[in-house]
Motif scaffolding. Structure first.
Motif, PDB file in Angstrom:
ATOM      1  N   ARG A  64      15.798   1.115   2.243  1.00 16.75           N
ATOM      2  CA  ARG A  64      15.183   2.352   2.717  1.00 16.75           C
ATOM      3  C   ARG A  64      16.239   3.414   2.973  1.00 16.75           C
ATOM      4  O   ARG A  64      16.066   4.585   2.633  1.00 16.75           O
ATOM      5  CB  ARG A  64      14.377   2.097   3.992  1.00 16.75           C
ATOM      6  CG  ARG A  64      13.123   1.268   3.789  1.00 16.75           C
ATOM      7  CD  ARG A  64      12.377   1.070   5.106  1.00 16.75           C
ATOM      8  NE  ARG A  64      11.917   2.347   5.639  1.00 16.75           N
ATOM      9  CZ  ARG A  64      11.881   2.668   6.928  1.00 16.75           C
ATOM     10  NH1 ARG A  64      12.289   1.782   7.831  1.00 16.75           N
ATOM     11  NH2 ARG A  64      11.427   3.833   7.313  1.00 16.75           N
ATOM     12  N   GLY A 174       6.459  -1.052   3.812  1.00 12.24           N
ATOM     13  CA  GLY A 174       7.548  -0.215   3.332  1.00 12.24           C
ATOM     14  C   GLY A 174       8.084   0.737   4.382  1.00 12.24           C
ATOM     15  O   GLY A 174       9.197   1.247   4.252  1.00 12.24           O
ATOM     16  N   THR A 175       7.321   0.958   5.436  1.00 13.93           N
ATOM     17  CA  THR A 175       7.785   1.805   6.546  1.00 13.93           C
ATOM     18  C   THR A 175       8.746   1.069   7.472  1.00 13.93           C
ATOM     19  O   THR A 175       9.344   1.686   8.350  1.00 13.93           O
ATOM     20  CB  THR A 175       6.586   2.260   7.384  1.00 13.93           C
ATOM     21  OG1 THR A 175       5.921   1.093   7.915  1.00 13.93           O
ATOM     22  CG2 THR A 175       5.600   3.059   6.547  1.00 13.93           C
ATOM     23  N   THR A 244       3.360  -4.001  -3.590  1.00 12.97           N
ATOM     24  CA  THR A 244       3.510  -2.544  -3.462  1.00 12.97           C
ATOM     25  C   THR A 244       3.214  -2.037  -2.052  1.00 12.97           C
ATOM     26  O   THR A 244       3.419  -0.846  -1.780  1.00 12.97           O
ATOM     27  CB  THR A 244       2.587  -1.811  -4.453  1.00 12.97           C
ATOM     28  OG1 THR A 244       1.219  -2.113  -4.140  1.00 12.97           O
ATOM     29  CG2 THR A 244       2.884  -2.223  -5.880  1.00 12.97           C
ATOM     30  N   TRP A 245       2.730  -2.911  -1.182  1.00 12.41           N
ATOM     31  CA  TRP A 245       2.440  -2.511   0.195  1.00 12.41           C
ATOM     32  C   TRP A 245       3.481  -3.030   1.182  1.00 12.41           C
ATOM     33  O   TRP A 245       3.723  -2.405   2.209  1.00 12.41           O
ATOM     34  CB  TRP A 245       1.066  -3.040   0.642  1.00 12.41           C
ATOM     35  CG  TRP A 245      -0.097  -2.386  -0.014  1.00 12.41           C
ATOM     36  CD1 TRP A 245      -0.081  -1.427  -0.981  1.00 12.41           C
ATOM     37  CD2 TRP A 245      -1.479  -2.646   0.272  1.00 12.41           C
ATOM     38  NE1 TRP A 245      -1.358  -1.075  -1.339  1.00 12.41           N
ATOM     39  CE2 TRP A 245      -2.252  -1.809  -0.585  1.00 12.41           C
ATOM     40  CE3 TRP A 245      -2.155  -3.496   1.140  1.00 12.41           C
ATOM     41  CZ2 TRP A 245      -3.644  -1.808  -0.577  1.00 12.41           C
ATOM     42  CZ3 TRP A 245      -3.538  -3.500   1.150  1.00 12.41           C
ATOM     43  CH2 TRP A 245      -4.283  -2.664   0.303  1.00 12.41           C
ATOM     44  N   GLY A 246       4.036  -4.198   0.905  1.00 13.46           N
ATOM     45  CA  GLY A 246       4.959  -4.787   1.850  1.00 13.46           C
ATOM     46  C   GLY A 246       5.601  -6.034   1.289  1.00 13.46           C
ATOM     47  O   GLY A 246       5.302  -6.478   0.177  1.00 13.46           O
ATOM     48  N   LYS A 488      -1.470   3.307  -0.797  1.00 12.14           N
ATOM     49  CA  LYS A 488      -0.067   2.997  -1.102  1.00 12.14           C
ATOM     50  C   LYS A 488       0.858   3.851  -0.248  1.00 12.14           C
ATOM     51  O   LYS A 488       1.860   3.354   0.304  1.00 12.14           O
ATOM     52  CB  LYS A 488       0.188   3.237  -2.596  1.00 12.14           C
ATOM     53  CG  LYS A 488       1.638   3.408  -3.010  1.00 12.14           C
ATOM     54  CD  LYS A 488       2.401   2.110  -3.056  1.00 12.14           C
ATOM     55  CE  LYS A 488       3.759   2.338  -3.728  1.00 12.14           C
ATOM     56  NZ  LYS A 488       4.625   1.160  -3.676  1.00 12.14           N
ATOM     57  N   ASP A 492       3.733   2.468   2.063  1.00  8.27           N
ATOM     58  CA  ASP A 492       5.051   2.644   1.438  1.00  8.27           C
ATOM     59  C   ASP A 492       5.253   4.103   1.060  1.00  8.27           C
ATOM     60  O   ASP A 492       5.243   4.464  -0.119  1.00  8.27           O
ATOM     61  CB  ASP A 492       5.136   1.748   0.191  1.00  8.27           C
ATOM     62  CG  ASP A 492       6.463   1.836  -0.523  1.00  8.27           C
ATOM     63  OD1 ASP A 492       7.485   2.111   0.145  1.00  8.27           O
ATOM     64  OD2 ASP A 492       6.489   1.647  -1.762  1.00  8.27           O
ATOM     65  N   ASN A 495       7.682   5.053  -1.699  1.00 12.21           N
ATOM     66  CA  ASN A 495       7.468   4.460  -3.023  1.00 12.21           C
ATOM     67  C   ASN A 495       8.661   3.614  -3.457  1.00 12.21           C
ATOM     68  O   ASN A 495       9.115   3.680  -4.602  1.00 12.21           O
ATOM     69  CB  ASN A 495       7.181   5.548  -4.071  1.00 12.21           C
ATOM     70  CG  ASN A 495       6.630   4.942  -5.369  1.00 12.21           C
ATOM     71  OD1 ASN A 495       6.018   3.876  -5.376  1.00 12.21           O
ATOM     72  ND2 ASN A 495       6.871   5.620  -6.484  1.00 12.21           N
ATOM     73  N   LEU A 497       8.602   0.109  -2.867  1.00 11.24           N
ATOM     74  CA  LEU A 497       8.145  -1.260  -3.097  1.00 11.24           C
ATOM     75  C   LEU A 497       7.489  -1.372  -4.465  1.00 11.24           C
ATOM     76  O   LEU A 497       6.410  -0.839  -4.713  1.00 11.24           O
ATOM     77  CB  LEU A 497       7.173  -1.690  -2.000  1.00 11.24           C
ATOM     78  CG  LEU A 497       7.750  -1.731  -0.579  1.00 11.24           C
ATOM     79  CD1 LEU A 497       6.670  -2.122   0.417  1.00 11.24           C
ATOM     80  CD2 LEU A 497       8.925  -2.701  -0.502  1.00 11.24           C
TER      81      LEU A 497
END
Length: 952
Positions: A64, A174-175, A244-246, A488, A492, A495, A497
């Motif tokens: 990140r 993703g955060t 794609t989310w985590g 999404k 995330d 973007n 992930l």
């Protein structure tokens, strides 16, 4: 977020500073992870192997901060390109692969994302439980990968999809927010979940009307689980989001009761569309599985392995395999009759034998690999792989799909989960031609429109990945796609992930692997006839299905891949090596050609066992690839010491055998032995075999010659001649007892195997050519040639034709047809009967080359028909000719032996016969095991002598 991406080495340094213990940015590792089981190639910047959740969180934090994409990976068996990425690839399979807890009473298991499905099944089985979904890759796929793709498999019809069997997930978005998602977890527990609920609330109509329409609608995000009437089940909605989310840290999954009894009803039809028409009538019988199998897949198995490898199948051009279960075995016959009555099939068989059932399922499970190399056709590819329609529409859809293939000049072999309406297809896209990518796109767009017209889904279990994400607009409205993008962005926003998948997708014709590779068809030593004489095409046989990563393959008799079983490293798998060779062919990531250090590092622990040649569904033959690489890399150059010492062993052995006592003394003298091993490149811990005091030919020349009987030519190999003459002596006695008149092959001949395995193919060609010319005279006279050393028989039956195609092709084919193993010769001998082996327990180590080229079924049949109780050990002995003797290979050689052979020998009773026809296998046993191995000839000769002595 940084404005420019860090270099590979800077990224590795940052990850290690953050606490990740294993990070690899070598070109070799990046090549190994540049593809999965898809047609796509994306080289990562780095590969890391997290050991804990804390390391995963640290990796995400670094990425990140640096703006580096991150892709989660399990076994890398994704067919849609969901497990590759340009940034950091996290391989969860190496370390985060444990079952953390299993509660039989609750019927649940807590697992790490990298646990292999079969490993979970083994722990659940003693409690009568199993995880329901079971993809064909169950021996190596991971639970994390199954959750990423919402995997289903054959028995999802009975047990549900992965999303139906997930109770809770622990993940990091993703955060950076860590989420503990359980059924009943409310939106107020997390900022992410509150935003998610608002998106769902604002889009209830589109979610209710476009998502969750039928069971195999896997394409897109499964947002239907977030509806109020479904209790806002975020954990189930995460399943199928393709990373794609985590990043998944832990999962709690449901286990189902394992059925006590089962039967397989095989139903034959004219073709696959006719089989599909019958599916709706069968679903009312509540089968656990209804699978479709095209006869063309079976034809490929027959061509490669012979008719004996096939179980009996009912008459038909296509089959349905219907699995029924019951806790009461007496109910199964009537259940099967009712299935048959409603099947409208041409023919049928009810199979209850576990071994035969397993053989049928194995053909079905290997369908993806087998269909990739159809008989007499172009290489077939994934891409349009697992589309699904409602089962009631499957028959008409298949007919239209077949017409679509014809319109595009393509061929495909359909098979798959017909009970769910899900069809797997490998299609011969001309990806290696200049217009191949254009043809690929044209078909994919037409196929997407076709499946959408049937109310279907472009993905029925493998996810969309790079292969289908761009086509989602064919089956979803702009509003639905906007909802996907909004969700999404909640999980995330950067973007990072698995970018390019599902939302803001990469073009479907970008990053294709095959067009990037140039032909390698000039100056090759081996023919590669099945690959149009192209080494590049040969190494691209590997489609990445990963059967070589089956760590427990020896239990089913599999040999491939012994080095992976010993190390657990992708580098040491057949697939990992193939990926490096593919990168060598395209010349970008691996740019040094035949001499590239990455290539030689990848091939170093290849035992040249040839196990992959038969066990890999696509027919990869890494032993041949390694031989060609070594030949090209060292031709006209100084070679490693072992190539001169062990590669030329037949010559040195012939010279040393003239003074066997002196040679043995020199090999035992401490100082001289150490010096000799050093000079030869042999590991100091490796015991060398002693030369026999008297050679086999010396014994044969001084015996009375039998004048009558049918002639047979006994091939005298180096090992039998100077190390194990007792094997040759026993063979002569057995053959004469069978009514043969034994002749020996001319002196000074060799099959050339040691030169082949060390890549000295010019010398091997000359050596083998002389032998084939001499043996061709016997073949022309219809005299059978029997080889006692399995590796020699395998050379004459396989390698000779490949190596001598330009100079002695006809002779090589003639000799191949005449060459037999001892068991093959005796089993076909009219009137011959083996000595009584009743009460004899045999633990056998089939030689790897015999397993790959000739098979061991004839040996097994001969022994069991004589009354022996036979257990054949899977895997390799670990010595594998020169491999286990070379410096740097000893530890792996022992580890390979420990995967199956040594435990089986230790567990055997004192009176068990340990059978090992291969000299290498017997040598390994002598060095590492508590007892010696015997050749089949020795066992038969001993027992026949006992019969004569006792008058029986």
């Amino acid at each position: 977020m940084s404005l420019s991406a860090p270099s590979e080495h800077d990224l590795a340094a940052a990850l290690k500073a953050a606490g990740l213990a294993e990070v690899d940015v070598s070109r070799r590792a990046r090549a190994e992870f540049s593809s999965d089981a898809s047609i796509y190639r994306v080289a990562p910047a780095a590969v890391a192997f997290p050991r804990s959740a804390d390391e995963v969180l640290a990796a995400l934090s670094v990425c990140r901060e640096a703006g580096v994409p991150i892709t989660a990976r399990g076994a890398g068996t994704s067919i849609a390109g969901n497990a590759i990425g340009t940034g950091l690839v996290l391989d969860f399979s190496r370390h985060m692969n444990r079952v953390l807890g299993l509660d039989p009473k609750a019927g649940t298991a807590r697992v790490q994302p990298g646990v292999v499905l079969d490993a979970l099944q083994r722990q659940a089985a003693p409690h009568g439980l199993r995880f329901g979904p079971d993809p064909s890759t169950h021996s190596r796929c991971t639970i994390g990968g199954m959750i990423g793709n919402n995997a289903c498999g054959s028995r999802a019809l009975g047990y549900g999809r992965t999303s139906d069997n997930v109770q809770g997930l622990v993940m990091v978005a993703g955060t950076g927010e860590r989420l503990d998602l359980r059924r009943g977890t409310g939106p107020n527990s997390s900022p992410i979940l509150r935003q998610l609920q608002r998106i769902v609330h604002d889009n209830l109509a589109v979610i209710r009307t476009e998502l969750g329409r039928f069971g195999r609608q896997i394409s897109g995000y499964s947002l239907e689980h977030l509806l109020p009437e479904r209790d806002f089940d975020v954990a189930r909605s995460v399943v199928g989001s393709e990373g794609t989310w985590g990043l998944l840290l832990e999962a709690t999954v449901n286990l189902v009761r394992r059925p006590a009894h089962q039967a397989l009803v095989a139903l034959g039809y004219a073709d696959m569309a006719a089989a599909a028409d019958a599916v709706p009538a069968l679903l009312g019988h509540h089968p656990v599985a209804v699978e479709g199998l095209d006869s063309r897949i079976v034809d490929v198995v027959r061509e490669r392995q012979g008719a004996a490898a096939l179980p009996d199948m009912p008459r038909g051009g296509g089959w349905l395999l219907v699995e029924i279960t019951s806790d009461a075995p007496q109910l199964l016959p009537d259940m099967a009759r009712r299935v048959v009555a409603d099947a409208a099939a041409w023919d049928h068989r009810v199979v209850t034998d576990p071994a035969e059932t397993a053989a049928i399922w194995r053909i079905r499970e290997d369908g993806a690999g087998i269909a990739a190399r159809p008989s007499g056709g172009r290489m077939a590819h994934a891409g349009w792989e697992d589309a699904a329609v409602p089962p009631q529409k499957l028959g008409p859809y298949l007919r239209d799909f077949d017409e679509l293939l014809s319109e595009h000049g393509l061929r495909g072999v359909p098979y798959g989960h017909f009970g769910d309406g899900c069809v797997h297809t490998r299609i011969d896209f001309p990806l290696d031609t200049p217009d191949g990518a254009t043809a690929f796109r044209a078909f994919m767009e037409s196929a997407a429109a076709l499946v959408a017209s049937y109310g279907g889904s472009m993905s029925g279990e493998h996810g969309d990945g790079r292969a289908r994400s761009e086509l989602l607009s064919t089956m979803y409205s702009p509003t639905a796609l906007a909802v996907f993008a909004a969700v999404k962005a909640v999980f995330d926003p950067g973007n990072l992930l698995n970018p390019g998948v599902l939302v803001a997708p990469r073009p479907i014709d970008a990053d294709l692997r095959l067009p990037a590779a140039a032909p390698l068809d000039q100056g090759l030593a081996l023919a590669f006839d099945d690959d149009a004489g192209d080494f590049s095409r040969a190494v691209h046989r590997c489609t990445g299905v990963g059967r070589c990563r089956n760590a427990e393959g020896t239990a089913s008799g599999q040999v491939m891949c012994p080095s992976y079983m010993a190390t657990g490293n992708e580098k040491d798998s057949t697939r990992g090596r193939a990926r490096v060779l593919q990168e060598m062919a395209n010349g970008t990531l691996v740019s040094g050609g035949w001499r590239a250090p990455e290539v030689h590092e990848a091939l170093d622990l290849c035992l040249s066992c040839k196990g992959c040649a038969s066990d890999c569904p696509t027919g990869v033959d890494m032993a041949s690839y390694k031989a060609e690489v070594l030949h090209q890399a060292y031709r006209g150059r100084l070679r490693p010491r072992t190539h001169y010492a062990l590669g030329w062993l037949p010559l040195w052995a012939r010279l040393a055998s003239r003074l066997p006592r002196l040679t043995n003394w020199l090999m035992r003298a401490p100082g001289l032995a150490r010096l000799g091993k050093f000079a030869a490149g042999v590991d100091q811990r490796r015991d060398l075999p002693e030369f026999a005091a008297r050679s086999f030919r010396s014994w044969f020349d001084q015996r009375a010659v039998r004048a009558d009987g049918d002639p047979v030519l006994l091939w005298v190999d180096t090992f039998t001649e100077v190390f194990s003459p007792q094997v040759g002596i026993a063979a002569v006695r057995v053959l004469e007892d069978a009514g043969y008149r034994v002749e020996l092959s001319p002196r000074g001949l060799c099959c050339g195997l040691t030169w082949i395995s060390t890549g000295q193919l010019d010398t091997a060609r000359r050596t083998l050519g002389r032998s084939v010319t001499a043996l061709a005279r016997s073949a022309a006279a219809d005299t059978p040639i029997v080889a006692l050393e399995p590796s020699c028989a395998a050379v004459f039956r396989g390698d000779a034709v490949e190596l001598l195609h330009r100079t002695h092709g006809a002779e090589a084919r003639s000799v191949a047809s005449a060459t037999r193993t001892l068991a093959e010769l005796l089993a076909a001998r009219p009137g011959w009967q083996a000595p009584d082996l009743t009460g004899t327990t045999v633990v056998a180590q089939p030689h790897c080359h015999q397993h790959a080229v000739m098979g061991w079924d004839t040996d097994r049949s001969l022994l069991t028909s004589a009354g022996a109780d036979v257990t054949a050990v899977g895997g390799c002995c670990g010595l594998a000719g020169n491999f286990g003797a070379e410096k740097g290979h000893f530890d792996v050689s022992v580890a390979v032996a420990e995967t199956a052979l040594l435990p089986a020998v230790r567990a055997a009773t004192d009176d068990t016969v340990v059978l090992a026809d291969g000299f290498s296998c017997r040598t390994q046993l002598d060095a590492l095991a508590p007892r010696a191995g015997k050749h089949l000839a020795e066992l038969l000769a001993e027992r026949r002598t006992e019969e004569y002595n006792t008058g029986h």
